[in-house]
Scaffold this motif. Sequence first.
Motif, PDB file in Angstrom:
ATOM      1  N   GLN A 169      33.640  -5.307  59.592  1.00 45.01           N
ATOM      2  CA  GLN A 169      34.406  -5.389  60.842  1.00 45.01           C
ATOM      3  C   GLN A 169      33.537  -4.961  62.022  1.00 45.01           C
ATOM      4  N   GLY A 170      32.817  -3.869  61.836  1.00 43.98           N
ATOM      5  CA  GLY A 170      31.908  -3.403  62.881  1.00 43.98           C
ATOM      6  C   GLY A 170      30.808  -4.401  63.159  1.00 43.98           C
ATOM      7  N   LEU A 171      30.308  -5.038  62.103  1.00 36.98           N
ATOM      8  CA  LEU A 171      29.261  -6.048  62.262  1.00 36.98           C
ATOM      9  C   LEU A 171      29.761  -7.222  63.096  1.00 36.98           C
ATOM     10  N   ALA A 172      31.002  -7.638  62.853  1.00 37.27           N
ATOM     11  CA  ALA A 172      31.580  -8.741  63.629  1.00 37.27           C
ATOM     12  C   ALA A 172      31.657  -8.385  65.109  1.00 37.27           C
ATOM     13  N   LEU A 173      32.066  -7.170  65.406  1.00 34.79           N
ATOM     14  CA  LEU A 173      32.178  -6.734  66.800  1.00 34.79           C
ATOM     15  C   LEU A 173      30.809  -6.695  67.482  1.00 34.79           C
ATOM     16  N   VAL A 174      29.820  -6.156  66.770  1.00 32.31           N
ATOM     17  CA  VAL A 174      28.461  -6.082  67.315  1.00 32.31           C
ATOM     18  C   VAL A 174      27.895  -7.487  67.534  1.00 32.31           C
ATOM     19  N   THR A 175      28.188  -8.387  66.602  1.00 37.26           N
ATOM     20  CA  THR A 175      27.701  -9.766  66.729  1.00 37.26           C
ATOM     21  C   THR A 175      28.352 -10.466  67.925  1.00 37.26           C
ATOM     22  N   ASP A 176      29.633 -10.181  68.163  1.00 38.60           N
ATOM     23  CA  ASP A 176      30.294 -10.697  69.372  1.00 38.60           C
ATOM     24  C   ASP A 176      29.591 -10.197  70.629  1.00 38.60           C
ATOM     25  N   GLU A 177      29.289  -8.890  70.658  1.00 35.64           N
ATOM     26  CA  GLU A 177      28.604  -8.308  71.817  1.00 35.64           C
ATOM     27  C   GLU A 177      27.231  -8.953  72.018  1.00 35.64           C
ATOM     28  N   THR A 178      26.561  -9.266  70.915  1.00 36.21           N
ATOM     29  CA  THR A 178      25.258  -9.939  71.000  1.00 36.21           C
ATOM     30  C   THR A 178      25.423 -11.317  71.633  1.00 36.21           C
ATOM     31  N   GLY A 179      26.458 -12.032  71.224  1.00 36.74           N
ATOM     32  CA  GLY A 179      26.728 -13.345  71.808  1.00 36.74           C
ATOM     33  C   GLY A 179      26.979 -13.253  73.301  1.00 36.74           C
ATOM     34  N   ILE A 180      27.766 -12.248  73.713  1.00 35.72           N
ATOM     35  CA  ILE A 180      28.063 -12.071  75.140  1.00 35.72           C
ATOM     36  C   ILE A 180      26.784 -11.767  75.927  1.00 35.72           C
ATOM     37  N   HIS A 182      23.780 -12.714  75.140  1.00 37.11           N
ATOM     38  CA  HIS A 182      23.013 -13.960  75.240  1.00 37.11           C
ATOM     39  C   HIS A 182      23.583 -14.872  76.327  1.00 37.11           C
ATOM     40  N   VAL A 183      24.915 -14.899  76.451  1.00 36.27           N
ATOM     41  CA  VAL A 183      25.535 -15.687  77.528  1.00 36.27           C
ATOM     42  C   VAL A 183      25.045 -15.177  78.876  1.00 36.27           C
ATOM     43  N   ARG A 184      25.056 -13.866  79.053  1.00 31.41           N
ATOM     44  CA  ARG A 184      24.629 -13.273  80.329  1.00 31.41           C
ATOM     45  C   ARG A 184      23.154 -13.530  80.605  1.00 31.41           C
ATOM     46  N   LEU A 185      22.378 -13.651  79.515  1.00 27.08           N
ATOM     47  CA  LEU A 185      20.957 -13.937  79.652  1.00 27.08           C
ATOM     48  C   LEU A 185      20.703 -15.423  79.894  1.00 27.08           C
ATOM     49  N   GLY A 186      21.755 -16.239  79.717  1.00 23.27           N
ATOM     50  CA  GLY A 186      21.632 -17.679  79.956  1.00 23.27           C
ATOM     51  C   GLY A 186      21.203 -18.480  78.751  1.00 23.27           C
ATOM     52  N   ASP A 187      21.219 -17.858  77.556  1.00 21.41           N
ATOM     53  CA  ASP A 187      20.794 -18.550  76.342  1.00 21.41           C
ATOM     54  C   ASP A 187      22.043 -18.946  75.549  1.00 21.41           C
ATOM     55  N   ARG A 188      22.618 -20.085  75.888  1.00 19.98           N
ATOM     56  CA  ARG A 188      23.875 -20.511  75.279  1.00 19.98           C
ATOM     57  C   ARG A 188      23.723 -20.848  73.792  1.00 19.98           C
ATOM     58  N   SER A 189      22.558 -21.357  73.406  1.00 20.70           N
ATOM     59  CA  SER A 189      22.337 -21.714  72.006  1.00 20.70           C
ATOM     60  C   SER A 189      22.422 -20.474  71.108  1.00 20.70           C
ATOM     61  N   LYS A 190      21.735 -19.405  71.502  1.00 19.76           N
ATOM     62  CA  LYS A 190      21.767 -18.166  70.711  1.00 19.76           C
ATOM     63  C   LYS A 190      23.151 -17.514  70.786  1.00 19.76           C
TER      64      LYS A 190
END
Length: 206
Positions: A169-180, A182-190
């Motif tokens: 569950q914690g891993l899923a949350l951290v992975t979501d934060e990683t996705g966000i 990447h969005v802020r960094l402008g890397d939509r693919s990652k």
Amino acid sequence: LSRALNDRANEVNGLLGAGNSQYALGDKQQAIALYDQALPIYRAIGDRRGEANALENNGNIYLALREFPKALANYEQALPLARALGDSADTAGLLAKIGAAHFFLGRYPESLKSLREGLQIYRAAGNRVAEADVLTSIAEAESASGDHAKAIADLEQAAALKSAFNDRQGLALVTDETGIAHVRLGDRSKALDAFRRSLEIRRALG
């Protein structure tokens, strides 16, 4: 004198316990009132651990009430007491909470300073669960500061720790934060890759 001190210790510990009970029942203001009654007694009898506990409990309530300056004031009074007692776990916990209060106040450099100090203590103690949580908080503050690349690096460290002790569950949350991040960094693919991995983890959890 010894009997008088014992009587006062019993009285103040009763106040602390009553405060804890009121907090558990959801009466936060009554809990604060009881902790505030306990504080001068702990100080009078020289019980620094009791004083630190009452201050930290008050800070926790103020944090829950989103009264962040009051939370910070209580935590910052408790911190030197925890240090003086040599309580590394409580010191690290207070540093993490101070970091959280600064974060909610928009003081990201101060937040990062406290969080990173707490992280060092948790690492030295081998507390990987707390290390992963603090890394996630650090990443949130870094991202809020605009340092998304550093946030991603810290989130990846947190994800590795979550995987190691099987906190899915914690891993899923951290992975979501990683996705966000990447969005802020402008890397939509990652970002999409991270969100897909998070979705797979959640599906596996049922």
